[in-house]
Scaffold this active site. Sequence first.
Site, PDB file in Angstrom:
ATOM      1  N   LYS A 110       0.807  -1.265  -0.166  1.00 36.45           N
ATOM      2  CA  LYS A 110      -0.050  -0.030   0.038  1.00 36.45           C
ATOM      3  C   LYS A 110       0.885   1.377   0.030  1.00 36.45           C
ATOM      4  CE  LYS A 110      -1.947  -1.213   3.789  1.00 36.45           C
ATOM      5  NZ  LYS A 110      -1.270  -2.497   4.156  1.00 36.45           N
TER       6      LYS A 110
ATOM      7  N   ARG B 173      -9.917   0.211   8.942  1.00 34.62           N
ATOM      8  CA  ARG B 173      -9.557  -1.399   9.443  1.00 34.62           C
ATOM      9  C   ARG B 173     -10.441  -2.120  10.043  1.00 34.62           C
ATOM     10  NH1 ARG B 173      -3.382   0.147   8.874  1.00 34.62           N
ATOM     11  NH2 ARG B 173      -2.323  -1.945   9.143  1.00 34.62           N
TER      12      ARG B 173
ATOM     13  N   ARG C  46      12.091  -5.176   4.809  1.00 34.09           N
ATOM     14  CA  ARG C  46      11.502  -3.789   4.449  1.00 34.09           C
ATOM     15  C   ARG C  46      12.474  -2.927   5.104  1.00 34.09           C
ATOM     16  NH1 ARG C  46       5.630  -1.746   5.196  1.00 34.09           N
ATOM     17  NH2 ARG C  46       5.786  -2.928   7.316  1.00 34.09           N
TER      18      ARG C  46
ATOM     19  N   ARG D  42      11.305  -0.688  10.831  1.00 34.68           N
ATOM     20  CA  ARG D  42      10.301  -0.398  11.647  1.00 34.68           C
ATOM     21  C   ARG D  42      10.185  -1.266  12.985  1.00 34.68           C
ATOM     22  NH1 ARG D  42       4.872   0.163   8.294  1.00 34.68           N
ATOM     23  NH2 ARG D  42       3.991  -1.364   9.873  1.00 34.68           N
TER      24      ARG D  42
ATOM     25  N   ARG E 240      -0.362  -9.044  13.348  1.00 33.99           N
ATOM     26  CA  ARG E 240      -0.788  -8.168  12.409  1.00 33.99           C
ATOM     27  C   ARG E 240      -1.767  -8.894  11.167  1.00 33.99           C
ATOM     28  NH1 ARG E 240       4.503  -5.088  10.981  1.00 33.99           N
ATOM     29  NH2 ARG E 240       3.418  -4.254   9.218  1.00 33.99           N
TER      30      ARG E 240
HETATM   31  P1  AP5 Z   1       4.825  -1.504   1.844  1.00 33.91           P
HETATM   32  O1  AP5 Z   1       4.333  -0.798   0.403  1.00 33.91           O
HETATM   33  O2  AP5 Z   1       5.472  -1.048   2.885  1.00 33.91           O
HETATM   34  O3  AP5 Z   1       3.393  -2.465   2.648  1.00 33.91           O
HETATM   35  P2  AP5 Z   1       2.351  -1.704   3.396  1.00 33.91           P
HETATM   36  O4  AP5 Z   1       0.968  -2.428   2.541  1.00 33.91           O
HETATM   37  O5  AP5 Z   1       2.309  -0.419   3.571  1.00 33.91           O
HETATM   38  O6  AP5 Z   1       2.467  -2.550   4.485  1.00 33.91           O
HETATM   39  P3  AP5 Z   1       2.340  -1.921   6.014  1.00 33.91           P
HETATM   40  O7  AP5 Z   1       3.245  -2.998   7.004  1.00 33.91           O
HETATM   41  O8  AP5 Z   1       2.766  -0.553   6.249  1.00 33.91           O
HETATM   42  O9  AP5 Z   1       0.741  -2.261   6.299  1.00 33.91           O
HETATM   43  P4  AP5 Z   1       0.297  -2.091   7.948  1.00 33.91           P
HETATM   44  O10 AP5 Z   1      -0.889  -2.256   7.479  1.00 33.91           O
HETATM   45  O11 AP5 Z   1       0.600  -3.292   8.514  1.00 33.91           O
HETATM   46  O12 AP5 Z   1       1.203  -1.110   8.811  1.00 33.91           O
HETATM   47  P5  AP5 Z   1       0.468   0.488   8.949  1.00 33.91           P
HETATM   48  O13 AP5 Z   1       1.858   1.404   8.950  1.00 33.91           O
HETATM   49  O14 AP5 Z   1      -0.641   0.716   8.126  1.00 33.91           O
HETATM   50  O15 AP5 Z   1       5.619  -3.014   1.308  1.00 33.91           O
HETATM   51  C1  AP5 Z   1       6.055  -3.889   2.165  1.00 33.91           C
HETATM   52  C2  AP5 Z   1       7.581  -4.406   1.773  1.00 33.91           C
HETATM   53  O16 AP5 Z   1       7.134  -5.239   0.476  1.00 33.91           O
HETATM   54  C3  AP5 Z   1       8.538  -3.301   1.483  1.00 33.91           C
HETATM   55  O17 AP5 Z   1       9.754  -3.887   1.833  1.00 33.91           O
HETATM   56  C4  AP5 Z   1       8.205  -3.128   0.039  1.00 33.91           C
HETATM   57  O18 AP5 Z   1       9.563  -2.514  -0.471  1.00 33.91           O
HETATM   58  C5  AP5 Z   1       8.081  -4.423  -0.578  1.00 33.91           C
HETATM   59  N1  AP5 Z   1       7.086  -4.708  -1.721  1.00 33.91           N
HETATM   60  C6  AP5 Z   1       6.181  -3.758  -2.122  1.00 33.91           C
HETATM   61  N2  AP5 Z   1       5.476  -4.137  -3.330  1.00 33.91           N
HETATM   62  C7  AP5 Z   1       6.163  -5.133  -3.547  1.00 33.91           C
HETATM   63  C8  AP5 Z   1       5.973  -5.887  -4.648  1.00 33.91           C
HETATM   64  N3  AP5 Z   1       5.064  -5.603  -5.575  1.00 33.91           N
HETATM   65  N4  AP5 Z   1       6.940  -6.977  -5.042  1.00 33.91           N
HETATM   66  C9  AP5 Z   1       7.867  -7.312  -3.960  1.00 33.91           C
HETATM   67  N5  AP5 Z   1       8.019  -6.575  -3.001  1.00 33.91           N
HETATM   68  C10 AP5 Z   1       7.121  -5.383  -2.594  1.00 33.91           C
HETATM   69  O19 AP5 Z   1      -0.011  -0.047  10.362  1.00 33.91           O
HETATM   70  C11 AP5 Z   1       0.964  -0.090  11.441  1.00 33.91           C
HETATM   71  C12 AP5 Z   1       0.349  -0.255  12.810  1.00 33.91           C
HETATM   72  O20 AP5 Z   1      -0.411   0.955  13.216  1.00 33.91           O
HETATM   73  C13 AP5 Z   1      -0.798  -1.323  12.732  1.00 33.91           C
HETATM   74  O21 AP5 Z   1      -0.253  -2.594  13.087  1.00 33.91           O
HETATM   75  C14 AP5 Z   1      -1.795  -0.759  13.914  1.00 33.91           C
HETATM   76  O22 AP5 Z   1      -1.224  -1.243  15.147  1.00 33.91           O
HETATM   77  C15 AP5 Z   1      -1.644   0.713  13.793  1.00 33.91           C
HETATM   78  N6  AP5 Z   1      -2.894   1.180  12.768  1.00 33.91           N
HETATM   79  C16 AP5 Z   1      -2.635   1.899  11.587  1.00 33.91           C
HETATM   80  N7  AP5 Z   1      -3.703   2.367  11.006  1.00 33.91           N
HETATM   81  C17 AP5 Z   1      -4.826   1.861  11.927  1.00 33.91           C
HETATM   82  C18 AP5 Z   1      -6.301   1.707  11.771  1.00 33.91           C
HETATM   83  N8  AP5 Z   1      -6.640   2.428  10.836  1.00 33.91           N
HETATM   84  N9  AP5 Z   1      -6.774   1.282  12.551  1.00 33.91           N
HETATM   85  C19 AP5 Z   1      -6.100   0.599  13.871  1.00 33.91           C
HETATM   86  N10 AP5 Z   1      -4.957   0.601  14.099  1.00 33.91           N
HETATM   87  C20 AP5 Z   1      -4.071   1.298  12.945  1.00 33.91           C
HETATM   88 MG    MG Z   2       2.639   0.999   4.837  1.00 34.35          MG
END
Ligand code: AP5
Ligand code: MG
Length: 213
Positions: free
Chosen positions: A13, A88, A127, A160, A171
């Site tokens: 994402k 979410r 990552r 991270r 997660r």
């Molecule tokens: P990346 O693009 O970083 O993936 P992402 O989908 O953004 O994954 P996140 O881990 O950021 O999602 P998340 O939902 O767990 O975390 P968030 O910060 O939102 O890609 C991942 C890796 O793969 C990278 O190394 C990239 O280079 C690689 N990659 C990408 N595309 C690729 C491809 N096509 N092929 C190969 N490799 C690829 O949330 C963190 C925490 O915050 C949550 O756990 C929760 O505690 C809290 N939180 C955040 N939002 C909420 C909410 N709305 N409600 C409640 N809690 C929340």
């Molecule tokens: Mg992300």
Amino acid sequence: MNLMLFGAPGAGKGTQAKFLIEKYNIPQISTGDILRAAIADKTDMGMEAKKFMDAGQLVPDSTIIGIIKDRLAESDCKNGFILDGFPRTLAQAEALSELMSNMNISLDKVISLNVPDELIVGRITGRRVCSKCGASFHVEFNPSKKEDECDYCGGELIIRKDDNAETVISRLEAYHTQTAPLIDFYTKMGVFMELDGTKDVSEVTADMFNALA
Ligand code: AP5
Ligand code: MG
């Protein structure tokens, strides 16, 4: 254009959001990035959220909905935005619908990046994220041009705190139990669209732009 990127942790994402920002000139709203900034600033909200994030659990809805309400009211959102990692839960999705309806706007597309769980652990553990702008890289699949330096802003690349094999399991569980039900919610709304997120980064970007054209 009001867009939402949907998918499991590590689905890509954040990576794809960067390309949408450049193409449509609209801001990315990542609740994860906003929470990490609050932790860095040591605010009360950040310190409370940290406990949940470190455990791989969702932060309470009331906190998240408050963050989004304030963020959508900012002037840079008036021509559209990219939601990343929000909503979410069903309660968050319903709150978003109400907020958007009050603003007389609607969602154009929810883009789901589909990646099976077995690929997620490798993506998360390899990552590297920019400590300044939040851009995501991967040591193997999506390396930065210079090691430990962000291609976009030159910031330092870090690991991270929640990117470890143990937290990923929690997660993913949170995703399947609390977030995946939103697929039905947005399918019924007629805006849900799925892409194969296992392709190379550039292929996923091309598929996404085609779907939005
Ligand atoms: P990346 O693009 O970083 O993936 P992402 O989908 O953004 O994954 P996140 O881990 O950021 O999602 P998340 O939902 O767990 O975390 P968030 O910060 O939102 O890609 C991942 C890796 O793969 C990278 O190394 C990239 O280079 C690689 N990659 C990408 N595309 C690729 C491809 N096509 N092929 C190969 N490799 C690829 O949330 C963190 C925490 O915050 C949550 O756990 C929760 O505690 C809290 N939180 C955040 N939002 C909420 C909410 N709305 N409600 C409640 N809690 C929340
Ligand atoms: Mg992300």
